[in-house]
Design an enzyme around this catalytic site. Structure first.
Site, PDB file in Angstrom:
ATOM      1  N   SER A  46       5.543  11.699   5.897  1.00 38.84           N
ATOM      2  CA  SER A  46       5.923  12.025   7.144  1.00 38.84           C
ATOM      3  C   SER A  46       7.062  12.709   7.416  1.00 38.84           C
ATOM      4  O   SER A  46       8.014  12.630   6.701  1.00 38.84           O
ATOM      5  CB  SER A  46       6.252  10.715   8.033  1.00 38.84           C
ATOM      6  OG  SER A  46       5.284   9.751   8.042  1.00 38.84           O
ATOM      7  N   TYR A  57       7.563   7.984  -1.281  1.00 38.29           N
ATOM      8  CA  TYR A  57       7.274   6.742  -2.001  1.00 38.29           C
ATOM      9  C   TYR A  57       5.878   6.871  -2.483  1.00 38.29           C
ATOM     10  O   TYR A  57       5.431   7.031  -3.749  1.00 38.29           O
ATOM     11  CB  TYR A  57       7.465   5.684  -1.110  1.00 38.29           C
ATOM     12  CG  TYR A  57       8.576   5.077  -0.714  1.00 38.29           C
ATOM     13  CD1 TYR A  57       9.880   5.629  -1.485  1.00 38.29           C
ATOM     14  CD2 TYR A  57       9.062   3.774  -0.549  1.00 38.29           C
ATOM     15  CE1 TYR A  57      11.072   5.269  -1.060  1.00 38.29           C
ATOM     16  CE2 TYR A  57      10.038   3.169  -0.305  1.00 38.29           C
ATOM     17  CZ  TYR A  57      11.247   3.822  -0.562  1.00 38.29           C
ATOM     18  OH  TYR A  57      12.364   3.390  -0.235  1.00 38.29           O
ATOM     19  N   SER A  58       4.868   7.012  -1.757  1.00 34.83           N
ATOM     20  CA  SER A  58       3.411   6.838  -1.954  1.00 34.83           C
ATOM     21  C   SER A  58       2.854   8.103  -2.701  1.00 34.83           C
ATOM     22  O   SER A  58       3.618   9.214  -2.764  1.00 34.83           O
ATOM     23  CB  SER A  58       2.575   6.784  -0.714  1.00 34.83           C
ATOM     24  OG  SER A  58       2.772   5.584   0.011  1.00 34.83           O
ATOM     25  N   THR A  87      -0.531  -1.860   4.589  1.00 36.61           N
ATOM     26  CA  THR A  87      -1.719  -2.218   5.262  1.00 36.61           C
ATOM     27  C   THR A  87      -1.829  -3.557   5.730  1.00 36.61           C
ATOM     28  O   THR A  87      -0.997  -4.723   5.300  1.00 36.61           O
ATOM     29  CB  THR A  87      -3.071  -2.293   4.287  1.00 36.61           C
ATOM     30  OG1 THR A  87      -2.819  -3.336   3.217  1.00 36.61           O
ATOM     31  CG2 THR A  87      -3.098  -0.977   3.609  1.00 36.61           C
ATOM     32  N   GLU A 115      -4.008  -6.029   5.337  1.00 36.20           N
ATOM     33  CA  GLU A 115      -4.508  -6.809   4.077  1.00 36.20           C
ATOM     34  C   GLU A 115      -3.057  -7.116   3.278  1.00 36.20           C
ATOM     35  O   GLU A 115      -3.118  -8.459   2.964  1.00 36.20           O
ATOM     36  CB  GLU A 115      -5.136  -6.218   3.193  1.00 36.20           C
ATOM     37  CG  GLU A 115      -6.613  -6.156   3.768  1.00 36.20           C
ATOM     38  CD  GLU A 115      -6.910  -4.987   4.871  1.00 36.20           C
ATOM     39  OE1 GLU A 115      -6.117  -4.074   4.910  1.00 36.20           O
ATOM     40  OE2 GLU A 115      -7.736  -4.821   5.618  1.00 36.20           O
ATOM     41  N   GLU A 139      11.323  -1.370   7.409  1.00 38.95           N
ATOM     42  CA  GLU A 139       9.993  -0.456   7.827  1.00 38.95           C
ATOM     43  C   GLU A 139       9.239  -1.163   8.797  1.00 38.95           C
ATOM     44  O   GLU A 139       8.540  -0.693   9.760  1.00 38.95           O
ATOM     45  CB  GLU A 139       9.420  -0.139   6.923  1.00 38.95           C
ATOM     46  CG  GLU A 139       8.794   1.349   7.016  1.00 38.95           C
ATOM     47  CD  GLU A 139       7.864   1.849   5.988  1.00 38.95           C
ATOM     48  OE1 GLU A 139       8.113   1.254   4.730  1.00 38.95           O
ATOM     49  OE2 GLU A 139       7.487   2.950   6.078  1.00 38.95           O
TER      50      GLU A 139
END
Lengths: 391, 377, 391, 377
Positions: A161, A128-129, A373, A375, A244
């Site tokens: 990961s 994804y990222s 995150t 946030e 997740e």
């Protein structure tokens, strides 16, 4: 109202505990330091055994190799596995790919991809990222060009990961660069052995290799590996993201750290580690204990909602934020109590608890970042949960 | 009142920042984590050439006659650049303790060599109790003929693995007051019976376990007074804590600057991440902590430098800076996201050291207890 | 570097301490509860005496009745006045109006308005906030219509401290409703005895009357009471706002609370209040002590910058945030230590320290709101101080 | 596992919220702060009519046979509405203690009258030590003929000024174990020698100083066993702490909702204040605290309701909720700005009570200490 698990659930917990006692190396306290190679063998071994018990995918429907276990059984499973630091669970295949394919996958995709996961034979990872797409995932730029029979993938993924262990990847790639950013993304299943895939390790500040950057250079992905419609991959991914966020792992790991620390301190106190008996220590330990128990209750609540067919949303974010921050506080508290000794790693003979607290502290920085995150989670709680208008 | 460094100190900082940005890049910091000695001869020589080693040593002992504040200004820059190696232990722990406590002969022997960079030193205090209190000192030095025979184990001794001399706080007499009966002894690192094993720490710095087994030193190895070692040791700890605080301020400021820079560059959701109020407030909190740390640290350093009673100010500073720096690092990680968590990124170099520095010469709770004692008195 | 005050400064501190010992009621520990009426008499008395000493406006130039005292002398003055809870200072006239008129006022305005302030004969208040204009001050809507010889004021002001005691108000009012919001505001000096001015009390959660709402119904303000140019009042006000943010009052008040508490606890411990000797108390008190000392250093730093002719900006916000939050933490800590006793007010014979901690706690809520909320201060630190781009 | 209230409890909550929103407006809450008795007869009668007083009393004693969880559900709503008056003291402190500890005669005498709202009660525990520990109990009850004579002072006794009966924990025997030798005695509020002075608290609630001077009660006034009063007192404290937590959850949720509503309405800088990330994150933190508090509190109430050992869960809940509710209030004030700080605004009604509730039946540190003891055992 009843905060107890049912007899069947408690029975399962007991069976699992017996299993762990039997199957884990004796005196197992979890992996120590960067003994990564051995751990992976143990992980695969344990995964096989979990698959045999049917636990690896216990929450899946029976048709796909699952046991249709309730979310509460999964909760117990994850709680005990985390508490015992037992390797072998399969987050990507069992907890993310499976549920997603069951909703969005074609019959062929299900038949091809699900059984190997249930048998513990395959490792998935999540693509994804990207370097420029972190919290703002939808701004991803890895390209998948539609060539008819296949998609041609170019670009790179970050923070993947276990990519270095993975056979397959769930890839989000841009199939329509002209469309608004959420609309031109597709969800592809990529064989990691395809020509043009390259995996480079990223070592983290705890000195361990968990993340990778994955590069795609003209990688061909057959069309049959497209999940759901083309350009609709963002919505597939969003479903997955909700799987997740689980707080029970953080709660159980925190509790284990605290239990280890308490036990260590009683002994150390007797051996003359006077710090353990200073006035602030008891209060601080109890404070962390309360937090881990609250984190557990919040996680239970999420699983209980799921067991009632409700979809946790704000609740999952609450659990994620509170659990991950509790873990960090527990690690920090441990180091504050252990004092000078806290800085020693497992390789030092003077290290208390095999240096586990400094390791937890170093790893803990990612807990409030990965999988959304703190946030972002707080944004979700405020907007989706409390209905505050978006900024 | 004058809360600025003087011109000389400013110049010293400027030239140090300049030199270190060139000669102590993060790559060197990383390499030295892996290096068995933990420092580079080249950088060491540059520091010697610039007179840093003798900065706080009087002229008559071959130094530049600077004061503790001059040294502090330099240490702030070294903290900022994460300079690896035995500078702190040689100068702050070793040199200044000799200057403070030793007789003139010993000063004449050691200080000029320190100033010339030819001698590495350290100070061995902590034992298995893991604190900096007199009652924890159990290493024995018993008199035998004209010698002391040292027996016992010291832990967390910085840079002992390369030290030419270790100043050892040993118990030479027992009694009801643990502050009495301690003697400081100068022990060669290569003496028979000394064995040094570097600890493995999360910052990969070089703190050592030092075992003394039948180690013999002559009477002349006594630093200062027999049985009267604790008062100079307390002063040494105050100097070390104050100096460490200033070093940490240098690090904290670097972390804040690094974070602000990153947030200006990094774009998410179509705008610089630094425009989001959430991270803005994180940065504001970091700035508040850096500001408070700076003046708490320098107040302590100034008191030490002036030779004024400094116990309260030093404890206040170390209590504050120890926690504040870790808060700054935590927020920096939160602002950086995943990238700050990688070994490749420079942020984590600071974070890991902040944890070690938190503990060095007493953590926040240790110093709050000292403070409570001074307040009650 | 030198953290000491000069001999002259220390001499002034000593003189002030002697003065306070002499002039305050004996055993003065500050006002207790809502003994407001008496306090105001004392305030006026003390103000007169401070004026006689020249201290009320000591930081003003000599031409206007000041002593051209350095910011460090003002710092010492404010520190000791706060620590001793001494009434009589004049925030609005001496600390805000004076400096502003010296920059922006006409010669006549200076001659008319400054001497009474220096003599302690007049009470000013600040008419800025409105019900709909709090943090977003520039959105104020009180109207001042230009009638040639005078301005016609209509509207209302909120949170006006001491309006019920005030002779004059510094008023921000909108003179050009068409202009961009910062551009159409003027700064007027309003006689509170003008027809059409009405003051209504606002009682706060500590039960005391400090704030007011002030209503203007066709109030005529002579043109000569316009400060600076018409429509330029916002810029006048902004200058003034920087004078408002001082951290030393919070630091000194916090330190006084802590000193009182420590003294009380030593005694109470001996009388059998066992809580005072629990392990966490010492650590918590020391933690607060460190914070008050850090707050003091930060405030010193601001004053020192001013004494060097530098303009503190971020530094003043840091001092304001940290000082006000420290005060809240100290009050909270006191209540946590005092336990059940902490809730008792001065009217209860069992109340420790005349109920001062619960009073401080209740008052403390406004410290992080008034004169720019902590959120606004953090925005200033981030944008003006650190250069982060505005959101 | 079932983390929801059952249907009856839900209905009870709905009807309570409905009634209280009409009959217990904030104006009544304010009036009762000034009122000498502290409650309104009218609202009391409505609560009696709805059977709230007898909700948790068995049918055979004239109640509705509900359990502790039913009562908890109701208390959550009462906490939300800030219901003033002696409901908590009469039902939780008085009625349930009688039900738990008294002999059948006493139950038959008192409980039906409580259920009918004809009898007000309270429990007197705390003394000048200011805690809820057995060693603090120094009020003496000495035997004289067929009577006990009570001497001493209790503090912080809720609603004693209107109580028909006060259950007093008094020392009837001395020994090394402070938990032994305590007896619960039922004392009429109007008995000779009882003098009651309401405290002046920051919440203007009605806690009282109660002085016993030569107060005589007959043997029949013993609640439960002579010298065996501490175990039922511990259970009473657990019930009270659990019930108080649920009440606080009701308040905390009201504060959160009030804040979110305000932030949606309030416009500054041309947009609703609730769009700023700073206050959004404040609200998220409040939501996290409310969520944790709810389940911690209900877990404790459930354990009590089931008659299971509840010490750990109760202490966990009270330790958490005491601090969490205050955090929620602080953030709410920060979100409200100046308006929330005025006496006219309803927010401060909650805030002041949160501070009193923090301390009632043990604050966070008290319960963390109990918890540490259970963990070590």
């Amino acid at each position: 109202m009843d905060f107890r698990f049912s007899q069947a659930e408690e029975g399962f917990r007991q069976e699992l505990l017996d299993f762990l006692r039997r199957e884990l190396p004796s005196q197992w306290e979890g992996p120590v330091g960067s003994t990564e190679g051995n751990d992976w063998d143990l992980t695969l071994q344990m995964r096989g055994k979990l698959a045999q018990k049917g636990w690896l995918t216990m929450h899946w429907p029976k048709d796909y190799g699952g046991q249709q276990a309730s979310p509460l059984l999964s909760l117990i499973f994850n709680e005990e596995m985390s508490y015992h630091r037992a390797p072998g669970r399969d987050i990507f295949g069992a907890r993310m790919l499976g549920p997603t394919l069951m909703i969005y996958g074609s019959e062929e995709q299900k038949r091809k991809f699900l059984p190997p996961v249930a048998k513990g034979e395959v490792q998935w990872c999540q693509g994804y990222s990207e370097p420029e797409a972190g919290s703002d995932l939808a701004s991803l730029s890895t390209r998948a060009e539609d060539m008819g029979d296949y998609f041609l993938v170019n670009g790179s993924k970050m923070w993947t990961s276990l990519a270095h262990r993975a056979d397959w990847m769930m890839l989000l790639a841009r199939t329509d660069p002209e469309a608004p950013k959420h609309r031109g993304i597709s969800f592809l299943l990529v064989d990691m052995r395809s020509p043009g895939v390259e995996v480079r390790p990223i070592v983290n500040m705890a000195g361990s290799h968990e993340f990778n950057q994955v590069f795609f250079d003209n990688v061909q992905v057959p069309r049959e590996n497209l999940v759901a419609e083309k350009d609709r991959g963002w919505y597939v991914a969003v479903t997955l993201l909700d799987f997740e966020r689980s707080g029970i792992d953080n709660a159980a790991s925190s509790r284990r750290l605290l239990d280890d620390l308490s036990e260590f301190l009683w002994e150390a106190q007797e051996r003359g580690f006077h710090r353990a008996s200073e006035g602030w220590v008891e209060d601080l330990l109890a404070e962390r204990y309360v937090e881990t128990e609250v984190a557990r209750l919040i996680a239970y609540r999420v699983a209980w909602m799921q067991s009632q067919g409700l979809v946790p949303n704000k609740e999952a974010s609450v659990s994620k934020v509170f659990g991950s921050e509790t873990f960090q506080r527990v690690a920090d508290t441990g180091l504050k109590i252990l004092g000078l000794y806290g800085q020693l790693t497992w390789e030092d003979q003077w290290a208390p608890l095999h240096g586990r607290f400094q390791d937890a502290w170093r790893h803990g920085f990612s807990n409030t970042i990965a999988a959304g995150t703190s946030e972002i989670q707080r944004n979700i709680i405020a907007s989706r949960g409390l209905g505050l208008p978006r900024g | 009142m004058d809360l600025a460094l003087n011109e000389t100190q400013q110049m010293l900082k400027t030239s140090a920042r300049d030199l270190l940005s060139r000669e102590c890049p993060y790559s060197l910091v990383r390499d030295m984590e892996e290096d068995a000695r933990g420092y580079s001869d080249e950088l060491w020589r540059r520091m010697v050439d610039l007179g840093w080693l003798g900065l706080a040593i009087p002229e008559k002992y071959g130094g530049a006659e600077g004061d503790f504040l001059d040294l502090a200004a330099l240490l702030e820059e070294m903290g900022r650049a994460l300079v690896p190696g035995p500078f702190f232990s040689t100068v702050v722990l070793g040199g200044l303790t000799i200057l403070d406590a030793a007789g003139d002969d010993m000063k004449r022997d050691l200080l000029p060599r320190i100033a010339r960079g030819q001698l590495l030193m350290t100070l061995a205090i902590t034992e298995k109790g893991g604190t900096y209190e007199s009652q924890e000192i159990e290493v024995q030095a018993r008199r035998e003929g004209e010698e002391y025979v040292i027996e016992g184990t010291k832990l967390f001794v910085p840079d002992a693995h390369v030290a030419d001399f270790i100043i050892v706080a040993a118990r030479t007499a027992s009694g009801s007051n643990p502050k009495e009966g301690i003697t400081l002894l100068l022990v060669p690192g290569t003496a028979d019976g000394v064995s040094v094993t570097p600890h493995r720490t999360l910052a990969s710095d070089k703190q050592c376990e030092v075992v003394f087994h039948g180690v013999r030193v002559p009477y002349s190895a006594v630093v200062g007074e027999i049985d009267g070692g604790w008062p100079p040791m307390e002063r040494a700890l105050q100097r070390a804590a104050a100096a460490k605080c200033v070093e940490m301020v240098g690090g904290a400021e670097a972390v804040l600057e690094m974070t602000v820079e990153y947030l200006k560059q990094r774009v998410q959701f179509g705008r610089p991440v630094g425009t989001f109020q959430g991270v803005q407030h994180h940065c504001a909190n970091m700035a508040i902590d850096v500001e408070g740390s700076r003046y708490a640290a320098y107040q302590a350093a100034w008191k030490v430098s002036e030779g004024l009673p400094a116990a309260r100010e030093v404890s206040m500073a170390k209590a504050w800076v120890s926690d504040a720096y870790l808060r700054v690092c935590s927020l920096a990680h939160q602002c950086h996201g995943a990238i700050g968590f990688t070994q490749e990124h420079d942020l984590q170099l600071y974070t890991r050291r902040a944890r070690v520095q938190e503990q060095a010469y007493g953590d926040a709770r240790f110093h709050r207890r000292l403070l409570a004692q001074t307040l009650r008195a």
